[in-house]
Design a protein around this motif. Structure first.
Motif, PDB file in Angstrom:
ATOM      1  N   PHE A  55       0.858  -1.182   0.000  1.00  0.00           N
ATOM      2  CA  PHE A  55       0.000   0.000   0.000  1.00  0.00           C
ATOM      3  C   PHE A  55       0.898   1.237   0.000  1.00  0.00           C
ATOM      4  CE2 PHE A  55      -2.889  -3.188   1.582  1.00  0.00           C
ATOM      5  CZ  PHE A  55      -4.143  -2.787   1.137  1.00  0.00           C
ATOM      6  N   ASN A  56       1.002   1.915  -1.111  1.00  0.00           N
ATOM      7  CA  ASN A  56       1.774   3.158  -1.153  1.00  0.00           C
ATOM      8  C   ASN A  56       1.017   4.302  -0.499  1.00  0.00           C
ATOM      9  OD1 ASN A  56       3.997   2.055  -2.550  1.00  0.00           O
ATOM     10  ND2 ASN A  56       2.915   2.235  -4.498  1.00  0.00           N
ATOM     11  N   ARG A  57      -0.308   4.212  -0.495  1.00  0.00           N
ATOM     12  CA  ARG A  57      -1.167   5.230   0.134  1.00  0.00           C
ATOM     13  C   ARG A  57      -2.351   4.546   0.790  1.00  0.00           C
ATOM     14  NH1 ARG A  57       0.232   6.933  -4.875  1.00  0.00           N
ATOM     15  NH2 ARG A  57       1.475   8.844  -5.051  1.00  0.00           N
ATOM     16  N   LYS A  58      -2.989   5.270   1.688  1.00  0.00           N
ATOM     17  CA  LYS A  58      -4.218   4.757   2.281  1.00  0.00           C
ATOM     18  C   LYS A  58      -5.316   4.727   1.210  1.00  0.00           C
ATOM     19  CE  LYS A  58      -3.475   6.700   6.917  1.00  0.00           C
ATOM     20  NZ  LYS A  58      -4.037   7.623   7.945  1.00  0.00           N
ATOM     21  N   ILE A  59      -6.056   3.641   1.173  1.00  0.00           N
ATOM     22  CA  ILE A  59      -7.232   3.549   0.308  1.00  0.00           C
ATOM     23  C   ILE A  59      -8.444   3.769   1.207  1.00  0.00           C
ATOM     24  CG2 ILE A  59      -8.436   2.171  -1.430  1.00  0.00           C
ATOM     25  CD1 ILE A  59      -5.427   2.725  -1.990  1.00  0.00           C
ATOM     26  N   PRO A  60      -9.239   4.812   0.965  1.00  0.00           N
ATOM     27  CA  PRO A  60     -10.353   5.103   1.868  1.00  0.00           C
ATOM     28  C   PRO A  60     -11.245   3.884   2.101  1.00  0.00           C
ATOM     29  CG  PRO A  60     -10.084   6.873   0.281  1.00  0.00           C
ATOM     30  CD  PRO A  60      -9.156   5.776  -0.143  1.00  0.00           C
ATOM     31  N   VAL A  61     -11.515   3.613   3.368  1.00  0.00           N
ATOM     32  CA  VAL A  61     -12.347   2.471   3.725  1.00  0.00           C
ATOM     33  C   VAL A  61     -13.730   2.590   3.105  1.00  0.00           C
ATOM     34  CG1 VAL A  61     -13.498   1.309   5.646  1.00  0.00           C
ATOM     35  CG2 VAL A  61     -11.091   2.002   5.862  1.00  0.00           C
ATOM     36  N   LYS A  62     -14.254   3.793   3.046  1.00  0.00           N
ATOM     37  CA  LYS A  62     -15.596   4.007   2.486  1.00  0.00           C
ATOM     38  C   LYS A  62     -15.674   3.532   1.041  1.00  0.00           C
ATOM     39  CE  LYS A  62     -19.114   7.538   1.668  1.00  0.00           C
ATOM     40  NZ  LYS A  62     -19.464   8.996   1.789  1.00  0.00           N
ATOM     41  N   SER A  63     -14.620   3.774   0.265  1.00  0.00           N
ATOM     42  CA  SER A  63     -14.643   3.365  -1.137  1.00  0.00           C
ATOM     43  C   SER A  63     -14.623   1.846  -1.271  1.00  0.00           C
ATOM     44  CB  SER A  63     -13.452   3.975  -1.891  1.00  0.00           C
ATOM     45  OG  SER A  63     -12.221   3.442  -1.426  1.00  0.00           O
ATOM     46  N   VAL A  64     -13.910   1.160  -0.369  1.00  0.00           N
ATOM     47  CA  VAL A  64     -13.888  -0.299  -0.384  1.00  0.00           C
ATOM     48  C   VAL A  64     -15.246  -0.855  -0.001  1.00  0.00           C
ATOM     49  CG1 VAL A  64     -12.821  -2.354   0.611  1.00  0.00           C
ATOM     50  CG2 VAL A  64     -11.417  -0.362   0.088  1.00  0.00           C
ATOM     51  N   LEU A  65     -15.891  -0.250   0.977  1.00  0.00           N
ATOM     52  CA  LEU A  65     -17.205  -0.708   1.404  1.00  0.00           C
ATOM     53  C   LEU A  65     -18.269  -0.407   0.354  1.00  0.00           C
ATOM     54  CD1 LEU A  65     -17.136   0.321   5.172  1.00  0.00           C
ATOM     55  CD2 LEU A  65     -16.941  -1.970   4.211  1.00  0.00           C
ATOM     56  N   SER A  84     -15.696  -2.875  -3.554  1.00  0.00           N
ATOM     57  CA  SER A  84     -14.305  -3.272  -3.328  1.00  0.00           C
ATOM     58  C   SER A  84     -13.539  -3.434  -4.630  1.00  0.00           C
ATOM     59  CB  SER A  84     -14.253  -4.572  -2.517  1.00  0.00           C
ATOM     60  OG  SER A  84     -14.978  -5.597  -3.172  1.00  0.00           O
ATOM     61  N   SER A  85     -14.159  -3.984  -5.668  1.00  0.00           N
ATOM     62  CA  SER A  85     -13.427  -4.218  -6.918  1.00  0.00           C
ATOM     63  C   SER A  85     -13.043  -2.904  -7.583  1.00  0.00           C
ATOM     64  CB  SER A  85     -14.253  -5.080  -7.872  1.00  0.00           C
ATOM     65  OG  SER A  85     -15.391  -4.399  -8.342  1.00  0.00           O
ATOM     66  N   ILE A  86     -13.944  -1.921  -7.554  1.00  0.00           N
ATOM     67  CA  ILE A  86     -13.629  -0.615  -8.139  1.00  0.00           C
ATOM     68  C   ILE A  86     -12.537   0.076  -7.328  1.00  0.00           C
ATOM     69  CG2 ILE A  86     -14.505   1.708  -8.610  1.00  0.00           C
ATOM     70  CD1 ILE A  86     -17.177   0.488  -9.342  1.00  0.00           C
ATOM     71  N   ALA A  87     -12.700   0.095  -6.019  1.00  0.00           N
ATOM     72  CA  ALA A  87     -11.752   0.808  -5.162  1.00  0.00           C
ATOM     73  C   ALA A  87     -10.341   0.236  -5.282  1.00  0.00           C
ATOM     74  CB  ALA A  87     -12.217   0.749  -3.710  1.00  0.00           C
ATOM     75  N   LEU A  88     -10.213  -1.069  -5.201  1.00  0.00           N
ATOM     76  CA  LEU A  88      -8.888  -1.684  -5.226  1.00  0.00           C
ATOM     77  C   LEU A  88      -8.328  -1.745  -6.643  1.00  0.00           C
ATOM     78  CD1 LEU A  88      -9.507  -4.512  -2.606  1.00  0.00           C
ATOM     79  CD2 LEU A  88      -8.417  -2.287  -2.254  1.00  0.00           C
ATOM     80  N   GLY A  89      -9.204  -1.919  -7.627  1.00  0.00           N
ATOM     81  CA  GLY A  89      -8.746  -1.896  -9.012  1.00  0.00           C
ATOM     82  C   GLY A  89      -8.207  -0.540  -9.413  1.00  0.00           C
ATOM     83  N   GLU A  90      -8.914   0.517  -9.039  1.00  0.00           N
ATOM     84  CA  GLU A  90      -8.456   1.867  -9.361  1.00  0.00           C
ATOM     85  C   GLU A  90      -7.197   2.215  -8.578  1.00  0.00           C
ATOM     86  OE1 GLU A  90     -12.687   3.943 -10.686  1.00  0.00           O
ATOM     87  OE2 GLU A  90     -11.847   4.381  -8.702  1.00  0.00           O
ATOM     88  N   ALA A  91      -7.093   1.710  -7.345  1.00  0.00           N
ATOM     89  CA  ALA A  91      -5.878   1.956  -6.558  1.00  0.00           C
ATOM     90  C   ALA A  91      -4.667   1.353  -7.251  1.00  0.00           C
ATOM     91  CB  ALA A  91      -6.045   1.379  -5.158  1.00  0.00           C
TER      92      ALA A  91
END
Length: 395
Positions: free
Chosen positions: A42-52, A55-62
């Protein structure tokens, strides 16, 4: 602190292989028994709200944006997540509160298809084989090249139909035309193909002229719903197509497939299907295939049978598609210098993730690829009694 606690809990039960995770603050956590096979950074924090939210969009875009790095095989990581029953991917409905909406009208379908297929023929030429076939190959022998495996697939499909010279053939979603043109040249069929991709249409038009098939082959820039009520064919194929029509249109797709077949006509449709039931993926829908829907196997069977067709043969090609995607990704990476001249780093990471994650999905059995051999009529009496004819390379 909350974010790290969330991710530690999320990742703890999400993979069935040893994994090392390096968080944005430099701390490291290892999961599973044995030496970690993959490192997730994890180079940066991924907002928890976006994962909730999804999850596929949030982590894929990250990953696309470089907020996440993966050291090791993405394919193996995705496979490990799908094979773990407690994974956020396998149990993903609890993490999906938003899904994009698609109308699947004729107008929107043109836009959706051109989003993916009209990136440019020069891009696809770099990592597909020279047949320009963009669906699962068929590796008859371990040493088959991708090119040979795609020829195997095309000939296998045509042999399954057991076509007779001089009859008519329609390919719905004809791609770059390899299947329909092979049907014309090898089996002397009068062929037609339709596509919504302008790039594919231009390519097939050029091939028809190059091969001197103007009196035997035609291609049209047309939606499958606009072929014409009175047009009927002896044989219909549709390869890698029904995943694009949307859940609500699957019944109409099968109804029209039946309509376009002459009495006692035969069809072979081939596409990504799930034995566990229909599904979508938010990230793929948003970035790769807008409007995509992978139908469940029983869902497809019900639509087929409910629209006057019967099933003569059903074959899973899941492992074939895994090998095909691995070959595509190998070619993609091989041609990165040329691809980098066409597209930016975000695009390249997106496509690499797409190819590897799909390979992982097939490897894990989360998605499958089925060939359905169908006939319209009471008996299919003119098809051979056994499957031996499908493997006869002299046909």
């Amino acid at each position: 602190m909350f974010e790290k606690t969330f991710y530690k809990k999320l990742l703890k039960n999400s993979f069935n292989i040893p994994l090392r995770v390096k968080f944005w603050d430099g701390s490291v956590k290892e999961y599973g028994d044995g030496d970690p096979q993959i490192t997730l950074i994890f180079n940066r924090k991924i907002p928890v709200k976006s994962v909730l939210t999804n999850s596929s969009i949030a982590l894929g875009e990250a990953y696309m944006n470089g907020d996440i790095e993966i050291k090791g095989s993405i394919e193996d990581l995705i496979c490990a997540a799908y094979q773990k029953k407690s994974s956020f991917l396998e149990n993903g409905k609890k993490f999906i509160k938003y899904m994009p909406k698609f109308s699947h009208s004729v107008k929107s379908s043109v836009k959706d298809i051109q989003h993916h297929y009209d990136i440019g023929n020069n891009f696809y030429e770099l990592w597909l084989d020279k047949t320009m076939t963009y669906s699962s190959a068929y590796f008859e022998h371990p040493g088959d090249s991708l090119y040979q495996a795609q020829l195997n697939k095309v000939d296998y499909i045509l042999r399954k139909l057991d076509p007779k010279p001089g009859r008519t053939f329609l390919d719905i979603g004809c791609g770059w035309g390899t299947l329909m043109l092979r049907a014309a040249k090898k089996y002397n069929l009068k062929v037609a193909g339709i596509t919504l991709s302008r790039e594919q249409y231009n390519y097939v038009e050029e091939q028809i002229k190059k091969d001197g098939l103007q009196d035997q082959a035609k291609v049209e820039l047309k939606d499958y719903r606009n072929i014409g009520k009175n047009e009927q064919y002896d044989y219909v194929t549709s390869i890698g197509m029904f995943e694009h029509v949307g859940k609500k249109n699957l019944g109409e797709y099968c109804q029209l497939l039946s309509q376009y077949l002459k009495p006692n006509g035969r069809a072979l449709i081939n596409g990504v299907t799930r034995q566990q039931g229909g599904a979508t993926n938010g990230w793929i829908d948003k970035w790769i295939f807008p409007g995509g829907y992978v139908p469940g196997l029983t869902e497809m069977l019900n639509h087929i049978i409910g629209n006057g067709m019967q099933i003569y043969d059903l074959e899973s090609c899941r492992r074939q598609y895994q090998w095909t995607l691995e070959a595509w990704d190998h070619n993609f990476r091989k041609h990165l210098p040329e691809i980098k001249k066409m597209f930016d780093e975000k695009f390249i990471r997106m496509w690499d993730l797409y190819l590897q994650s799909c390979a992982g999905g097939f490897k894990a059995g989360n998605i499958d690829d089925f060939q359905f051999l169908l006939f319209k009529g009471p008996s299919g009496y003119d098809l051979p009694m056994t499957r031996d004819y499908m493997y006869d390379h002299n046909k």
